[in-house]
Enzyme design. Structure first.
Site, PDB file in Angstrom:
ATOM      1  N   CYS A 114       0.877  -1.167   0.000  1.00  0.00           N
ATOM      2  CA  CYS A 114       0.000   0.000   0.000  1.00  0.00           C
ATOM      3  C   CYS A 114       0.915   1.218   0.000  1.00  0.00           C
ATOM      4  O   CYS A 114       1.649   1.447   0.965  1.00  0.00           O
ATOM      5  CB  CYS A 114      -0.865  -0.064   1.261  1.00  0.00           C
ATOM      6  SG  CYS A 114      -1.925   1.348   1.460  1.00  0.00           S
ATOM      7  N   CYS A 121      -2.215  15.280   2.205  1.00  0.00           N
ATOM      8  CA  CYS A 121      -3.305  15.184   1.234  1.00  0.00           C
ATOM      9  C   CYS A 121      -4.170  16.432   1.363  1.00  0.00           C
ATOM     10  O   CYS A 121      -4.381  16.924   2.472  1.00  0.00           O
ATOM     11  CB  CYS A 121      -4.144  13.932   1.522  1.00  0.00           C
ATOM     12  SG  CYS A 121      -5.455  13.632   0.310  1.00  0.00           S
ATOM     13  N   SER A 215      -6.797   4.166  -6.010  1.00  0.00           N
ATOM     14  CA  SER A 215      -7.963   4.505  -5.187  1.00  0.00           C
ATOM     15  C   SER A 215      -8.111   6.023  -5.147  1.00  0.00           C
ATOM     16  O   SER A 215      -7.167   6.743  -4.842  1.00  0.00           O
ATOM     17  CB  SER A 215      -7.754   3.958  -3.777  1.00  0.00           C
ATOM     18  OG  SER A 215      -8.804   4.359  -2.930  1.00  0.00           O
ATOM     19  N   LEU A 239     -16.235   5.915  -1.579  1.00  0.00           N
ATOM     20  CA  LEU A 239     -17.586   6.478  -1.620  1.00  0.00           C
ATOM     21  C   LEU A 239     -18.006   6.976  -0.239  1.00  0.00           C
ATOM     22  O   LEU A 239     -18.276   8.151  -0.046  1.00  0.00           O
ATOM     23  CB  LEU A 239     -18.533   5.399  -2.152  1.00  0.00           C
ATOM     24  CG  LEU A 239     -19.819   5.873  -2.807  1.00  0.00           C
ATOM     25  CD1 LEU A 239     -19.546   6.828  -3.951  1.00  0.00           C
ATOM     26  CD2 LEU A 239     -20.614   4.670  -3.301  1.00  0.00           C
ATOM     27  N   HIS A 240     -18.116   6.056   0.711  1.00  0.00           N
ATOM     28  CA  HIS A 240     -18.418   6.338   2.126  1.00  0.00           C
ATOM     29  C   HIS A 240     -19.808   6.902   2.395  1.00  0.00           C
ATOM     30  O   HIS A 240     -20.228   6.984   3.553  1.00  0.00           O
ATOM     31  CB  HIS A 240     -17.365   7.252   2.765  1.00  0.00           C
ATOM     32  CG  HIS A 240     -15.962   6.758   2.599  1.00  0.00           C
ATOM     33  ND1 HIS A 240     -15.605   5.434   2.773  1.00  0.00           N
ATOM     34  CD2 HIS A 240     -14.809   7.400   2.240  1.00  0.00           C
ATOM     35  CE1 HIS A 240     -14.311   5.297   2.556  1.00  0.00           C
ATOM     36  NE2 HIS A 240     -13.807   6.455   2.214  1.00  0.00           N
TER      37      HIS A 240
HETATM   38  N1  SAH Z   1      -6.951   9.371  -1.410  1.00  0.00           N
HETATM   39  C1  SAH Z   1      -7.316   8.056  -1.877  1.00  0.00           C
HETATM   40  C2  SAH Z   1      -6.413   6.952  -1.385  1.00  0.00           C
HETATM   41  C3  SAH Z   1      -5.940   6.927   0.048  1.00  0.00           C
HETATM   42  S1  SAH Z   1      -6.882   6.306   1.382  1.00  0.00           S
HETATM   43  C4  SAH Z   1      -8.736   7.739  -1.537  1.00  0.00           C
HETATM   44  O1  SAH Z   1      -9.331   8.478  -0.773  1.00  0.00           O
HETATM   45  O2  SAH Z   1      -9.278   6.789  -2.076  1.00  0.00           O
HETATM   46  C5  SAH Z   1      -7.407   4.666   1.070  1.00  0.00           C
HETATM   47  C6  SAH Z   1      -8.788   4.370   1.685  1.00  0.00           C
HETATM   48  O3  SAH Z   1      -8.755   4.403   3.125  1.00  0.00           O
HETATM   49  C7  SAH Z   1      -9.845   5.371   1.263  1.00  0.00           C
HETATM   50  O4  SAH Z   1     -11.042   4.706   0.955  1.00  0.00           O
HETATM   51  C8  SAH Z   1     -10.012   6.202   2.525  1.00  0.00           C
HETATM   52  O5  SAH Z   1     -11.240   6.866   2.549  1.00  0.00           O
HETATM   53  C9  SAH Z   1      -9.856   5.147   3.596  1.00  0.00           C
HETATM   54  N2  SAH Z   1      -9.579   5.677   4.924  1.00  0.00           N
HETATM   55  C10 SAH Z   1      -8.910   6.782   5.267  1.00  0.00           C
HETATM   56  N3  SAH Z   1      -8.869   6.943   6.616  1.00  0.00           N
HETATM   57  C11 SAH Z   1      -9.516   5.890   7.127  1.00  0.00           C
HETATM   58  C12 SAH Z   1      -9.813   5.485   8.457  1.00  0.00           C
HETATM   59  N4  SAH Z   1      -9.425   6.198   9.490  1.00  0.00           N
HETATM   60  N5  SAH Z   1     -10.513   4.331   8.619  1.00  0.00           N
HETATM   61  C13 SAH Z   1     -10.900   3.605   7.554  1.00  0.00           C
HETATM   62  N6  SAH Z   1     -10.654   3.942   6.283  1.00  0.00           N
HETATM   63  C14 SAH Z   1      -9.976   5.077   6.068  1.00  0.00           C
END
Ligand code: SAH
Length: 380
Positions: A114, A121, A215, A239-240
């Site tokens: 990863c 960011c 991602s 998405l979330h």
């Molecule tokens: N910026 C990109 C990739 C990095 S994060 C993105 O947002 O897709 C990779 C994944 O981890 C993303 O889905 C992000 O939302 C999630 N993520 C970030 N912080 C997290 C946390 N504290 N708990 C669970 N997932 C998290």
């Protein structure tokens, strides 16, 4: 010493170059083109750590390369290992003193890395450790590639422990790369894609494009561009939330690219590539994890070639978002399955080592301002 170090640190990084660029450079030095191919094999098949190891090159060329290029743009500051040894995470210092994280996950048949694409960011998702730390700069191509090479070396080296690392002894190479570390890869699009093209080059590292996942928070122009790249790289969308009001809060870029626009781009990507898209959904207690949220998600993804990856929330210090209960997670997953969506719940790997995005760095930075502090290595 100080001066020698800083001169070395300003050297160009050899992992910034594609094979074509390296060839052009060596030819401009008066070397035959095949020399570049030899260097490339040393870099990406043997993971050389020093140009002097490149014994089939003339000594003078080795010296010239060593004067021009750095082979180690990343300095490991600390590495922590989960109790079961299946997950390890390294904090690297970059030549300018900034830091990024890389996580290696050992599965039965996969070695998944990863990796980070930016220092910090700018997307400011409020549940994400990196988002809370803000944006510093884009990584260079070579800084992205070098994260992979670092762990490729470790996995291949029988003395480093990588070759016989738990849970089983094979494979000894990196099999999968996901851009799910620090940063938004689509906000550093060109360098991320140069790095991908270097890693998939069949004459060198030869990683299968289908084993790479980008991602994104949902940068629409990036998704449309990726649809045209002609490589089988996978797309994952964070998405979330399946409604704009909630997503505006959890993933602020939604205000620029709301769900309708995002889903149009995803459909375009699927039409163009024929590939299934992964939707990441971090389950946050009482925020986005109720049955009505699951039903809204199923509705949004109806007819889309989708896969849903439910992520147990990694709680981040200073952020109010908490993980869902087991019960809520199971109910949420069942509603999606009943709607015919393929669903997986991500394993909670590395929870004991702050393996969530940006967490190690944040922890360390909080201890001592911008001074990084080594942590003890956890061993079983
Ligand atoms: N910026 C990109 C990739 C990095 S994060 C993105 O947002 O897709 C990779 C994944 O981890 C993303 O889905 C992000 O939302 C999630 N993520 C970030 N912080 C997290 C946390 N504290 N708990 C669970 N997932 C998290």
């Amino acid at each position: 010493m100080g001066q020698a170090m800083s001169e070395k640190e300003t050297l160009r990084c050899v992992y910034d170059l594609t094979l074509d660029e390296l060839t052009a450079l060596l030819v401009s030095w008066g070397e035959p083109a095949y020399r570049a191919r030899q260097v490339w094999e040393w870099l990406y098949r043997h993971y050389a750590t020093d140009f002097m190891q490149m014994t089939n090159l003339p000594k003078a060329l080795r010296h010239r390369l060593a004067e021009a290029f750095s082979l180690e743009p990343l300095r490991p500051v600390t590495e922590i290992v989960s109790q079961n040894r299946w997950t390890r995470k390294c904090l690297f210092a970059l030549p300018d003193g900034e830091t990024v994280e890389t996580v290696l996950m050992l599965y039965e048949k996969r070695r998944t890395l990863c990796i980070s694409s930016q220092v910090g960011c700018g997307m400011a998702c409020p549940f994400c450790a990196t988002g809370l730390s803000g944006f510093t700069r884009n990584l260079h191509t070579g800084e992205i590639v070098a994260q992979v090479i670092h762990y490729a070396r470790w996995l291949a080296d029988p003395h480093a422990g990588g070759a016989d690392a738990a849970p089983i002894s094979r494979p000894t190479r990196v099999t999968n790369v996901v851009f799910m570390g620090m940063g938004e890869p689509m906000a550093n699009y060109d360098r991320v894609w140069r790095a991908i093209r270097i890693l998939v080059d069949k004459r060198g590292f030869n990683l299968g494009a289908r084993h790479i996942t980008v991602s994104t928070v949902g940068i629409v122009p990036g998704i449309r561009r990726m649809a045209e790249e002609g490589l089988q790289v996978r797309l994952a969308v964070s998405l979330h939330a399946a409604d704009d009001a909630l997503r505006d809060e959890l993933v602020p870029i939604n205000r620029t690219y709301p769900l309708r626009v995002l889903m149009d781009a995803v459909r375009y990507y699927i039409r163009k590539t024929g590939r299934r898209v992964t939707f990441e959904y971090a389950l946050m207690r009482d925020v986005n994890d109720r049955p009505e949220h699951a039903r809204a998600l199923a509705q949004l993804l109806r007819g889309v070639l989708a896969h849903v990856n439910l992520i147990p929330m990694n709680p981040v210090e200073g952020s109010p978002y908490q993980p869902s209960t087991r019960q809520a997670t199971a109910t949420f997953a069942r509603i999606l399955e009943d709607a015919g969506l393929p669903v997986t719940v991500r394993l909670r790997r590395g929870i004991d080592i702050n393996a969530g995005c940006g967490q190690l760095r944040r922890h360390i930075l909080q201890v001592d301002g911008r001074q990084v502090m080594p942590l003890p290595v956890v061993s079983s």
